[in-house]
Scaffold this motif. Structure first.
Motif, PDB file in Angstrom:
ATOM      1  N   ARG A 163      23.738 -34.062  38.134  1.00  0.00           N
ATOM      2  CA  ARG A 163      24.195 -34.657  36.875  1.00  0.00           C
ATOM      3  C   ARG A 163      25.674 -34.970  36.911  1.00  0.00           C
ATOM      4  NH1 ARG A 163      23.583 -32.253  31.367  1.00  0.00           N
ATOM      5  NH2 ARG A 163      24.444 -34.273  30.862  1.00  0.00           N
ATOM      6  N   PHE A 173      29.003 -37.856  39.748  1.00  0.00           N
ATOM      7  CA  PHE A 173      30.017 -38.891  39.538  1.00  0.00           C
ATOM      8  C   PHE A 173      31.369 -38.258  39.207  1.00  0.00           C
ATOM      9  CE2 PHE A 173      31.822 -41.769  36.141  1.00  0.00           C
ATOM     10  CZ  PHE A 173      32.467 -42.597  37.033  1.00  0.00           C
ATOM     11  N   PHE A 218      28.271 -46.923  23.170  1.00  0.00           N
ATOM     12  CA  PHE A 218      26.937 -46.940  23.765  1.00  0.00           C
ATOM     13  C   PHE A 218      25.982 -45.911  23.154  1.00  0.00           C
ATOM     14  CE2 PHE A 218      29.733 -48.605  27.285  1.00  0.00           C
ATOM     15  CZ  PHE A 218      29.430 -49.926  27.020  1.00  0.00           C
ATOM     16  N   ILE A 265      18.409 -61.632  29.755  1.00  0.00           N
ATOM     17  CA  ILE A 265      17.690 -60.405  30.106  1.00  0.00           C
ATOM     18  C   ILE A 265      16.228 -60.551  29.669  1.00  0.00           C
ATOM     19  CG2 ILE A 265      17.634 -57.897  29.749  1.00  0.00           C
ATOM     20  CD1 ILE A 265      20.172 -58.804  31.165  1.00  0.00           C
ATOM     21  N   LYS A 295      14.617 -46.241  26.954  1.00  0.00           N
ATOM     22  CA  LYS A 295      15.652 -45.296  27.379  1.00  0.00           C
ATOM     23  C   LYS A 295      16.422 -44.775  26.169  1.00  0.00           C
ATOM     24  CE  LYS A 295      17.869 -47.049  31.181  1.00  0.00           C
ATOM     25  NZ  LYS A 295      19.035 -47.280  32.005  1.00  0.00           N
ATOM     26  N   ASN A 300      24.425 -35.204  26.750  1.00  0.00           N
ATOM     27  CA  ASN A 300      23.740 -36.147  27.617  1.00  0.00           C
ATOM     28  C   ASN A 300      24.702 -37.047  28.401  1.00  0.00           C
ATOM     29  OD1 ASN A 300      21.899 -37.929  28.681  1.00  0.00           O
ATOM     30  ND2 ASN A 300      20.653 -37.942  26.844  1.00  0.00           N
ATOM     31  N   ILE A 301      25.768 -37.458  27.737  1.00  0.00           N
ATOM     32  CA  ILE A 301      26.657 -38.448  28.338  1.00  0.00           C
ATOM     33  C   ILE A 301      27.941 -37.805  28.859  1.00  0.00           C
ATOM     34  CG2 ILE A 301      27.838 -39.130  26.185  1.00  0.00           C
ATOM     35  CD1 ILE A 301      26.565 -41.482  28.975  1.00  0.00           C
ATOM     36  N   GLN A 343      29.234 -38.411  32.554  1.00  0.00           N
ATOM     37  CA  GLN A 343      29.782 -39.760  32.765  1.00  0.00           C
ATOM     38  C   GLN A 343      31.159 -39.885  32.117  1.00  0.00           C
ATOM     39  OE1 GLN A 343      26.501 -39.393  32.523  1.00  0.00           O
ATOM     40  NE2 GLN A 343      25.846 -40.499  34.337  1.00  0.00           N
ATOM     41  N   PRO A 381      29.614 -46.863  34.792  1.00  0.00           N
ATOM     42  CA  PRO A 381      28.570 -45.827  34.866  1.00  0.00           C
ATOM     43  C   PRO A 381      28.017 -45.411  33.504  1.00  0.00           C
ATOM     44  CG  PRO A 381      30.364 -45.269  36.341  1.00  0.00           C
ATOM     45  CD  PRO A 381      30.801 -46.485  35.584  1.00  0.00           C
ATOM     46  N   VAL A 382      28.880 -45.350  32.490  1.00  0.00           N
ATOM     47  CA  VAL A 382      28.399 -45.000  31.150  1.00  0.00           C
ATOM     48  C   VAL A 382      27.502 -46.118  30.624  1.00  0.00           C
ATOM     49  CG1 VAL A 382      29.044 -44.437  28.784  1.00  0.00           C
ATOM     50  CG2 VAL A 382      30.472 -43.654  30.665  1.00  0.00           C
ATOM     51  N   GLU A 383      27.978 -47.336  30.791  1.00  0.00           N
ATOM     52  CA  GLU A 383      27.233 -48.493  30.286  1.00  0.00           C
ATOM     53  C   GLU A 383      25.876 -48.609  30.975  1.00  0.00           C
ATOM     54  OE1 GLU A 383      29.730 -51.908  30.194  1.00  0.00           O
ATOM     55  OE2 GLU A 383      28.178 -53.222  29.367  1.00  0.00           O
ATOM     56  N   ILE A 384      25.866 -48.396  32.303  1.00  0.00           N
ATOM     57  CA  ILE A 384      24.624 -48.504  33.069  1.00  0.00           C
ATOM     58  C   ILE A 384      23.615 -47.465  32.594  1.00  0.00           C
ATOM     59  CG2 ILE A 384      23.614 -48.109  35.361  1.00  0.00           C
ATOM     60  CD1 ILE A 384      26.119 -49.456  36.532  1.00  0.00           C
ATOM     61  N   LYS A 385      24.108 -46.286  32.282  1.00  0.00           N
ATOM     62  CA  LYS A 385      23.205 -45.219  31.847  1.00  0.00           C
ATOM     63  C   LYS A 385      22.394 -45.655  30.614  1.00  0.00           C
ATOM     64  CE  LYS A 385      22.616 -40.443  31.491  1.00  0.00           C
ATOM     65  NZ  LYS A 385      22.899 -39.255  30.810  1.00  0.00           N
ATOM     66  N   TYR A 386      23.024 -46.408  29.728  1.00  0.00           N
ATOM     67  CA  TYR A 386      22.319 -46.846  28.523  1.00  0.00           C
ATOM     68  C   TYR A 386      21.639 -48.199  28.689  1.00  0.00           C
ATOM     69  CZ  TYR A 386      24.438 -43.034  25.943  1.00  0.00           C
ATOM     70  OH  TYR A 386      24.793 -41.791  25.507  1.00  0.00           O
ATOM     71  N   PHE A 387      22.315 -49.128  29.371  1.00  0.00           N
ATOM     72  CA  PHE A 387      21.829 -50.502  29.365  1.00  0.00           C
ATOM     73  C   PHE A 387      21.307 -51.010  30.703  1.00  0.00           C
ATOM     74  CE2 PHE A 387      24.513 -50.669  25.518  1.00  0.00           C
ATOM     75  CZ  PHE A 387      23.540 -51.139  24.644  1.00  0.00           C
ATOM     76  N   GLY A 388      21.365 -50.185  31.723  1.00  0.00           N
ATOM     77  CA  GLY A 388      20.868 -50.625  33.024  1.00  0.00           C
ATOM     78  C   GLY A 388      21.873 -51.507  33.749  1.00  0.00           C
ATOM     79  N   LEU A 398      22.152 -55.762  32.852  1.00  0.00           N
ATOM     80  CA  LEU A 398      22.857 -56.120  31.620  1.00  0.00           C
ATOM     81  C   LEU A 398      24.338 -55.774  31.728  1.00  0.00           C
ATOM     82  CD1 LEU A 398      22.602 -57.206  28.725  1.00  0.00           C
ATOM     83  CD2 LEU A 398      22.514 -54.849  27.971  1.00  0.00           C
TER      84      LEU A 398
END
Lengths: 178, 160
Positions: A6, A9, A96, A161, A172, B37-38, B41, B124-131, B134
């Motif tokens: 986890r 990074f 986010f 998309i 998700k 959770n975040i 990141q 990395p934070v953005e990818i975690k939520y939006f893939g 995107l």
């Protein structure tokens, strides 16, 4: 093991920082200062954002979100998304998790993208700051380009998309915000 | 700025607590879970942004983006801005200083815009939520858009 996975990074970033000490001590020390400064900012802004997010999740019914920011919400939804994003405080990465709750509650994807865009660049408290630092002409010009810009970018992304991918992103969001 | 945020949060939290203690507890639990959770990141991004800001300090940037630096300066400003994603209260004083040190409006505009809208380090934070897809698409579009912003601000404010 799970913990290492986890935090891989973060661990990587710390290793880079440790290596910096051997390459350029001065920059490494400065990095530490800047990191602490940012942690302080985060400690200040992040708790209220997440508490608001929790309250939103518990109190705002899905129907309300769908009605105001869902697929059929039209211009009203877009305006609301811009307003909510602009009224926000804190760095973009705070947006986010909030967006995840919005998605879970049924906000449309386009409005989510508008919200993210507004949070990134048209924040109201920042606008006042920008005016005093760079002048009214600069700040106003940027604002006037940004508002249509954010909406156009959201529309392009929404088309770009695939439906399938959007579905996955919503799935998700469901798990992250539960 | 954060005072307003706190006042709003405290008021809403108070109302929630008054109305339903249990629901409020649940809300706090959700808040914690979302944060936890975040968190990994967040921590990683904060260290990386620290490194970037230490390397690309105001000295370095003002050397690269003087008003004579033209499109090349704009390009450098955009790249530096795109790598990190820092909040306005750091960005604006920095931009003001750069302007006073002779940077051009176009360079400053692209710097401010990419700084706020494009974040390679925070991806990395953005990818975690939006893939990935995107995240990459959004950042590229925001990057291109920042040049348009710079061009218009250069015309309107810089009077080029």
């Amino acid at each position: 093991m799970i913990l290492i996975k986890r935090y891989r990074f973060f661990i990587g970033a710390v290793i880079v920082l440790a290596a910096l000490f051997f390459i350029n001590n001065q920059i490494a020390m400065k990095t530490i200062d800047l990191t602490i400064y940012q942690l302080k900012t985060m400690a200040l802004v992040i708790p209220p954002i997440f508490i608001l997010l929790g309250l939103l999740d518990i109190w705002v019914p899905r129907e309300t979100m769908v009605k105001y920011m869902g697929e059929g919400s039209g211009i009203k939804g877009t305006v609301l998304a811009i307003f909510l994003g602009s009224a926000a405080a804190g760095p973009l990465y705070g947006a986010f998790p909030v967006a995840a709750v919005f998605m879970k509650k049924g906000a449309s994807f386009k409005n989510i993208l508008v919200f993210i865009g507004a949070w990134s660049t048209t924040k109201i408290p920042m606008f006042l700051f920008e005016m005093s630092a760079l002048g009214a002409k600069f700040a106003l010009t940027r604002l006037f380009i940004n508002i249509p810009g954010i909406i156009i970018i959201a529309m392009i992304l929404n088309k770009l998309i695939s439906k399938e991918e959007i579905k996955n992103i919503y799935k998700k969001a469901e798990t992250y915000a539960s | 700025m954060s005072a307003t945020l706190y006042i709003i949060t405290i008021i809403l939290f108070g109302i929630s607590y008054y109305k339903d203690k249990n629901k409020t507890k649940k809300a706090l639990k959700k808040a914690w879970k979302a944060f936890e959770n975040i968190l990994p990141q967040f921590l990683g991004v904060i260290v990386l942004v620290g490194i970037m800001l230490a390397v690309f300090d105001a000295d370095f940037i003002s050397k690269a983006v003087g008003s004579e630096s033209g499109w090349f300066g704009v390009l450098i400003a955009s790249v530096v801005g795109a790598i990190t994603l820092i909040p306005g209260f750091v960005a604006f004083p920095m931009a003001q200083m750069l302007l006073e040190n002779g940077a051009g409006y176009m360079q400053i505009a692209v710097f401010v815009s990419t700084l706020m809208m494009v974040g390679i380090v925070t991806a990395p934070v953005e990818i975690k939520y939006f893939g990935k897809r995107l995240t990459v698409a959004r950042n590229i579009l925001a990057f291109i858009f920042s040049f348009l912003v710079a061009f218009i601000i250069g015309k309107v404010v810089g009077g080029l």
